[in-house]
Each structure stands twice: as structure tokens, then as C-alpha cells.
Write an enzyme that holds these catalytic residues in place. Structure first.
Site: not given
Ligand SMILES: Cc1cc2nc3c(=O)[nH]c(=O)nc-3n(C[C@H](O)[C@H](O)[C@H](O)COP(=O)(O)OP(=O)(O)OC[C@H]3O[C@@H](n4cnc5c(N)ncnc54)[C@H](O)[C@@H]3O)c2cc1C
Lengths: 260, 385
Positions: B124, B156, B340, B363-364
Site C-alpha cells: 500500500l 513493503i 548495562g 499497519e497504521g
Molecule cells: C519496517 C516497516 C515495514 C512496513 N511494511 C509495510 C507493508 O508491508 N506494507 C505497506 O503497505 N506498508 C508498510 N509499511 C509502511 C507503514 O505502514 C507506514 O510507515 C505507516 O503507515 C506510517 O506512514 P509514514 O511512515 O509515511 O508516516 P507519516 O504518515 O508520514 O507519519 C509521520 C508522523 O505523523 C503522524 N501523523 C500523520 N498523519 C496524522 C494525522 N492525521 N493525525 C495525527 N498524526 C498523524 C504519524 O502518526 C507519524 O507520527 C512498513 C513500514 C515499516 C517502517
């Protein structure tokens, strides 16, 4: 390809203690497990069945609760379990045990391959596998560490030796005893565990296998245990600690009295 | 605490526990250090039939529910959430097919996933679409009887390791969120490649890569559900899978408490085992209280989801937030209890603390989960008026 695997329920070595007064194993509160070598035998049998077809039957001689290891083997892929159980079998040594197992196998039909663990960790004799082969009039190879090939007509196996291994080609029927290097036993599967829970375990008594009463149990056992004792400890050990320099210093102090 | 598991549920726990203790725990430090994908362990899990837990019996699975998968994931989490994530992400990848797929798609993909012959992944996220999934820029255009995908997914899980990828792409940008659809892309499809493997703070056993689509052509029947239903499928998928992340968190926290508590009994300072100091005891007590509360909530939420498929967003988000916040706190405190030594790589708790952080993000994020809970409350209380 029909395979039979002889397995045994043994006390878990981690829990076993020797009663200091009687010098017998105190089994109270000790967990029972499938003899570790036998787990490797079951795993290999299941792998061979997976590639060549046929059925895997696991066989144990023991008290009714030994059924647990048969179910465990079924949960890891074996097809059928057979429990050879009768009060008359009690006190059997390896001679009587191999006779009893041979009678049971004869009752069950014909098998191309018989697998046993190299030895059971409670008695550690390693005699039952070879003894059983003699009774079944089958060739045998002990201490198998690897199956290089298994086909409908025979196998190529490696026998572990002190200084390497032998490569041996065998044809069926054959009995093999196995060591732990052979494979890594699998964890039970969900489907296997469900099958094991429902499985009907066939029980064979002395009468069922037409065993001669003089050859089974205590009366069929020429082995007499004269004495059981814990071996002398091999001298004291001590661990040195600290930095390397400190340890060297301590070592020198300890060695000095022995120097000329 | 006794949760009165059924005999079948106890079987799942026992098998997953044995895999965790015998296969995962001995290898986790090495997998972490080498960023190594746990293929052998996943094969063990497959042979034990656990990939089949969420898959219906008619497609070769066990036909279990959310609660069953939670029980398995909790055990894996206790060993290593890197391995647990690789396992969970494969389920995540097939939920869209389970939820919205056609019968043909289910027949084609589910049996292989149930036996572990093929792994799955869920795509996604993109560079400009994280929490705000409506920002995705990957497109899918129908050309004759093929869809043509263009765009890049990022981060992903199981990228490069999976054979089946369920991905979201815009089929009609003018319709906004209603213009997204989900597709099945297979390893080897023309125009599809996986980018480099990310280096990460934690969960290093899991692989995280880009998915790159350059005029990637797939047959027209690889669309999941109707055109424009992509986001509905995504929401249902994540609602179903989040309790699994919460379960990894409960397991991880339990693993950290086990380490810290047994260490505290052995470590002697000021002539006493440190567990005798009230400050340490209270830390351990708070850890145990948080874990049990999280476990109860996750189990409860999972059972609710199994019984009420249409009403799961709130409980799913609640248990994800609570359990993952507990895991972060507990793993941090486990390092504190061990001092430590806890900070050193020879002991497993520093890895647990590094690993825990991802649970609050993927996952959100937990902020987004709180938004979901808040919005649901808003709706509920509006109805009451
Ligand atoms: C190791 C790893 C594995 C992953 N695996 C997958 C996968 O298999 N498939 C997939 O599709 N994705 C995957 N992801 C993506 C993951 O789901 C996203 O990183 C996550 O949804 C957050 O998006 P972002 O990192 O772009 O953060 P951002 O959306 O940029 O958020 C940055 C900060 O702003 C806050 N924020 C943003 N919008 C709001 C709001 N409206 N209200 C309050 N706070 C807000 C967030 O909580 C966060 O603290 C993975 C990520 C990682 C790091």
C-alpha cells in the site's frame, strides 16, 4: 514402501536423578519423552514416505502410558501406532525386548525398512536394534548419519565411524539404527496433532503376538544387574575468572606445586 | 491467567511455542545481526500447518479466525517479532483475496499460501502516501485484456521474498478514494521488480523493499473485487490484521519480562539479588500488569472480530495501540532492570527494545489508531443523541 519405526518412551534426561541410597533412578515427577534418537528415526521415515509413498508404522513396547510417544510420532507424520503391552513383558532386558518386538513385527505384516534409534538414553545399550535385526533375519547397519539416496529398490547410507564414515549400499529388507546427525526432527503439525488425538492405537498383548512366555519379560531376560553405581567423579574442576593476566597468575599458582 | 482455550486453540499455542523455543530463539540474534530472512524457520512453520490457520478448510487451510492467528503470533512474538512480522505479512498479503477475491483467485492462491509453498506481501505505502493512503500515485490502466501498472511502493514487508503481492493502484484518479483498486501481482510478472533491501533499526530478520512497476502487465482477471473498491478492501484487511500486530506486541513484552525477571533474581548488588529492591520489583510488577491487560484486550478484541465481522475498526485499533505501547514501555524497562548488561548485544533485551518501536508505526501509526477510535466514539455518541 512400508516402514516400521521402533520407538521408546524414556525419562527426560534433564530431570533424572540417582537416588543416593538405593542407587536406582528416581523417576518420580520426571517427565517422559520420546527417546531422542528415535525422534530422528521417525523424521527420516516420514521423509522417505513423503518421497516414495507407502506407510509409516511406529511401534513401542511399554506400559499403557507409552501410547503418548506413539501419538507424538503420529503428530509428526507417522501413519499408524502400535503399542505392545502386557504385564508379562515387564522387566525385559534387550534380549527379551528384541524377541518381543520381532514377534510384534511378524504379526503386523511385512516391512521393507525397519528403523531404530541407535540406543535409548535410559539404558544406553544400543543392543535392541541389532538384536531385532537378527531375530527378523534381516541385514542391519548401525549409526546411520545420513541417507544419501532412498529408492524403491534400496538405499545408500552413511555409517558414522570414530574417524569418518562408511558409505554403504543396502537393499531391502534392512534394519537401520540412526544417530542424531541424520536430520532435524520437525515440530508436530496442526493436522498431525489432530490426527494423533483421534488415532486408534492398536494394542498387542503377549497372546496376540504368540510370544513364548519363557522368552519374554523378566523370565526371558538373561541379563542380571549386579550393581548400579554412580561412576567416580573425574576429579575437581575449577573455573578461573578475571582478566587474562589475572587468570594466568592464578594458573601459575595452581601449577607450581606440580613443577619439579 | 487462564483464558479457557479450546483444545484446538491449545494445540496452536503448543506448536507455535515449540517452534519459537526450538527454532526461533536459538537463531534470532544471528538473523538480527546479519539482516537475514528466516526462510528455514518459515518452512518449519509451514510444515506445522500454521500458514493455513486463517485460510478456510475448502482452500486447504485450518479455517481459523482472528483469535487463532493471534495465539500463534503471540508465541512467535516472544521469540522474535522480525520472524513474526515475516509470517504475519504473508497473512496480510492474502487477506485482500480472502475478503474480496473471486472464487478462482481463492482457488489459485490460497492453497499454496496455506501450505507455505508461496508467501505473500501487501503493498500500500508509497513515498508520498503513508498515513494518508489516499495520496498513492501508482496507477493501473486497462489495455485490452491486461492491466498496466506504473509506480513505486515503499517499505513493503516480504518484498523480494514473496511470490504473491497484493497492491493498491489508482484506476481512476478523478474519483479520489473511490478510484483505487487492488491487484494481484506475481513474482516474475513483466515490468515488476523489487528494489533494494532497507537497513533497519529492528525487525531485521524481515525483509523490507520497494516494489517497482514499470509498465508491468498483468492479466485483467488479477483485479481483486470490483474496480474502485480498493480502499474498502484495504480498510477491512488492516482491521482484520491489526490484532495480529497487537499479539506480536504481547509476546514481545512477555519475552522481555521473562528475561528481566530471571536476571533480577540472579544479579546481586549490595549483597542482595536486585529483585529484592522495591524499585525493581515495582518495575517488574508494572510490566506484568501491562502485559496481562494487553493480552486480555487483544484476546477480547480478536473474539469480538470473529463474532462481528462488520464492526471491527474500533476494537482492532484499540488493541493495537494499547498492546504496542505496552510493548515499547516493557522492553525499555527490561533494559533498565538489567542495567548495562541489558544494553549489551550479548543479552536479548536491547534487540527487543529496538524491535518494539516498529509496532507503534506500521499497519497504521498509533496516532492514526487513536484517530480511528476517536472517530468511532464520535459516531457512537452522535447516534445516542
Ligand atoms: C519496517 C516497516 C515495514 C512496513 N511494511 C509495510 C507493508 O508491508 N506494507 C505497506 O503497505 N506498508 C508498510 N509499511 C509502511 C507503514 O505502514 C507506514 O510507515 C505507516 O503507515 C506510517 O506512514 P509514514 O511512515 O509515511 O508516516 P507519516 O504518515 O508520514 O507519519 C509521520 C508522523 O505523523 C503522524 N501523523 C500523520 N498523519 C496524522 C494525522 N492525521 N493525525 C495525527 N498524526 C498523524 C504519524 O502518526 C507519524 O507520527 C512498513 C513500514 C515499516 C517502517
Amino acid at each position: 514402501m512400508n516402514i516400521i519405526v521402533c520407538i521408546k518412551q524414556v525419562p527426560d534426561a534433564k530431570d533424572v536423578r540417582l537416588d543416593p541410597k538405593t542407587n536406582t533412578l528416581s523417576r518420580e515427577g520426571v517427565q517422559s519423552i520420546m527417546n531422542p534418537y528415535d525422534q530422528h528415526a521417525v523424521e527420516e521415515a516420514v521423509r522417505i514416505r513423503e518421497s516414495l509413498g507407502g506407510e509409516v508404522t511406529v511401534l513401542t513396547m511399554g506400559p499403557p502410558q507409552a501410547e503418548a510417544v506413539l501419538r507424538q510420532a503420529i503428530s509428526c507424520g507417522a501413519d499408524h501406532g502400535v503399542l505392545v503391552s502386557d504385564r508379562a513383558f515387564a522387566g525385559a532386558d534387550t534380549w527379551a525386548t528384541s524377541y518381543t518386538l520381532a514377534r510384534a513385527i511378524a504379526t503386523l505384516g511385512s516391512f521393507e525398512l525397519v528403523l531404530c534409534g541407535k540406543q535409548a538414553i535410559d539404558g544406553d545399550t544400543a543392543q535392541v536394534g541389532p538384536g531385532l535385526a537378527m531375530r527378523l533375519d534381516m541385514p542391519f547397519v548401525t549409526c546411520i548419519q545420513k541417507v544419501r539416496e532412498a529408492s524403491e529398490t534400496g538405499m545408500v547410507v552413511e555409517r558414522m565411524m570414530d574417524d569418518g564414515y562408511d558409505v554403504i549400499k543396502v537393499t531391502y529388507p534392512v534394519l537401520l539404527t540412526v544417530v542424531k546427525d541424520l536430520n532435524e526432527p520437525r515440530v508436530p503439525s496442526l493436522k498431525g496433532t489432530m490426527k494423533a488425538k483421534k488415532a486408534v492405537i492398536k494394542t498387542l498383548t503377549a497372546a496376540d503376538i504368540k510370544a513364548e512366555s519363557a522368552l519374554i519379560g523378566l523370565s526371558g531376560s538373561p541379563t542380571k544387574v549386579v550393581k548400579v553405581f554412580p561412576p567416580e567423579p573425574r576429579g575437581e574442576r575449577c573455573m578461573l575468572t578475571g582478566t587474562v593476566d589475572e587468570q594466568v597468575e592464578q594458573l601459575v599458582v595452581k601449577l607450581r606445586p606440580y613443577l619439579p | 491467567m487462564d483464558y479457557f482455550l479450546s483444545e484446538e486453540q491449545q494445540m496452536i499455542v503448543d506448536i507455535a511455542r515449540q517452534i519459537t523455543d526450538e527454532k526461533i530463539v536459538p537463531l534470532r540474534a544471528e538473523l538480527d545481526e546479519k539482516h537475514q530472512f528466516p526462510r528455514e524457520i518459515l518452512n518449519d512453520i509451514a510444515r506445522a500447518d500454521l500458514f493455513g490457520v486463517p485460510i478456510p478448510e475448502e482452500f486447504g487451510g485450518f479455517g481459523g479466525g482472528c483469535f487463532d492467528i493471534v495465539l500463534a503470533l503471540e508465541q512467535f512474538g516472544r521469540g522474535c517479532i522480525g520472524v513474526g512480522t515475516a509470517f504475519a505479512a504473508s497473512s496480510l498479503g492474502i487477506y485482500p483475496i480472502l475478503i474480496s477475491g473471486s472464487d478462482e483467485q481463492k482457488k489459485e492462491y490460497l492453497p499454496d499460501v496455506a501450505t507455505g509453498k508461496r508467501f505473500a506481501a501487501f503493498g500500500l505505502t508509497e513515498a508520498n502516501a503513508g498515513s494518508d493512503a489516499s495520496g498513492i500515485q501508482t496507477t493501473a490502466v486497462l489495455d485490452g485484456d491486461e492491466w498496466v501498472l506504473n509506480g513505486t511502493k515503499q517499505w513493503i514487508t516480504n518484498g523480494g521474498e514473496a511470490q504473491i503481492y497484493t497492491v493498491v493502484a489508482m484506476t481512476d484518479r478523478s474519483k479520489g478514494a473511490r478510484g483505487a483498486s487492488m491487484f494481484i501481482v506475481e513474482e516474475g510478472d513483466p515490468g515488476f521488480t523489487c528494489g533494494h533491501k532497507e537497513k533497519k533499526m529492528g525487525i531485521r530478520a524481515s525483509s523490507t523493499t520497494e516494489l517497482i512497476f514499470k509498465d508491468c502487465r498483468i492479466p485483467s482477471d488479477r483485479i481483486i473485487g470490483r474496480r474502485g473498491t480498493g480502499f474498502i478492501t484495504v480498510m477491512k484487511t488492516l482491521d482484520s490484521s491489526r490484532p495480529g500486530i497487537a499479539a506480536l506486541a504481547v509476546g514481545l513484552a512477555q519475552g522481555a519480562l521473562d528475561e528481566a525477571a530471571s536476571y533480577a533474581k540472579q544479579r546481586v548488588q549490595f549483597g542482595k539479588p536486585i529483585v529484592a529492591f522495591q524499585a525493581v520489583q515495582h518495575m517488574l510488577a508494572d510490566m506484568a500488569i501491562g502485559i496481562e491487560a494487553a493480552r486480555s484486550l487483544v484476546y477480547g478484541a480478536a473474539k469480538h472480530i470473529d463474532a462481528h465481522k462488520g464492526d471491527m475498526s474500533k476494537v482492532s485499533s484499540m488493541c493495537k495501540v494499547f498492546a504496542t505501547d505496552v510493548a515499547m514501555k516493557v522492553t525499555t524497562d527490561a533494559v533498565q532492570v538489567m542495567g548495562g548488561y541489558g544494553y549489551m548485544c550479548e543479552y536479548p533485551v536491547e534487540k527487543m527494545m529496538r524491535d518494539a518501536k516498529i509496532l507503534q508505526i506500521y499497519e497504521g501509526t498509533n496516532q492514526i489508531q487513536r484517530n480511528v477510535v476517536g472517530q468511532e466514539l464520535n459516531k457512537e455518541y452522535a447516534r445516542l443523541k
